[in-house]
Write a protein that holds these residues in place. Sequence first.
Motif: not given
Length: 266
Positions: A185-189, A207-211, A236-237
């Motif tokens: 899913g989403g990755i903080a990049t 970027k700091n989202s817990n999802m 990923g959640k």
Amino acid sequence: MKANNKVIVVTGGGNGVGRELVLQLLAKGASVAAVDINKQALDETLRIAGCPQKLSLHVADITNYEAILKLVDEVVAKHGKVDGIINNAGIIQPFINLRELKMDQIDRVMNVNYFGTLNMIKAFLPLLQKRPEAHIVNISSMGGFLPVPGQSIYGASKAAVRMLSEALYSELLNTNVHVTVVIPGGIATDIKKNSYGSSKSAPEEQKNSNMLLSPAKAASLILKGMETDKYKMIIGKDANLMNLLYSFSPKAAISLMNKVMAANSH
């Protein structure tokens, strides 16, 4: 396939998840050929890694098959063998609808995400088939099974990677070459910045989202999948939640995704 004492090629090794894959593979005792089109990004990966002898850098355009054939020779000359490839390099499209996309934008996304992956597999597979054990890891996306507004071609490219991976798994079943397809899913990049020259990095709160997965966590899960010979991994959640919802009601999943994207655009 355990990473220790293996030679593994990682595309997109200059930043984000690719850089984390390189660093974590080195920590596991692997030798790594890091591939990226951006030399400065590769140099930064080398700096962070601390100049280990087991790391080689290769500037290459994965959309150019002839360049990838040369890459094969370079990696073998440096490391003597290749035990695995991780097709991590990928880009997204501008967040606009299909009607607004230009054909050169469409071509670029398909060439990097799908044909780049295909080029790597075609070029390295003959070498992998000579090894006692080998592994191919392809990175698809949640967008490859769930349509995301403004990412129609990106989704199509990642769906193609997923199907290519599944077909390749079938073709190589009961051989020494194993295949894993990863659907994150989403990755903080900063994929938006790296894909089409956006001047802005992703907001810190995003970027700091817990999802969202951190690049380090995503890389760790990907390597765990390789080392435990997973066929398909949804990580990923958000990806797991949307996969569950999509399996029950595709329309509801699409409607929810549209609402989420609309809320995040403001």
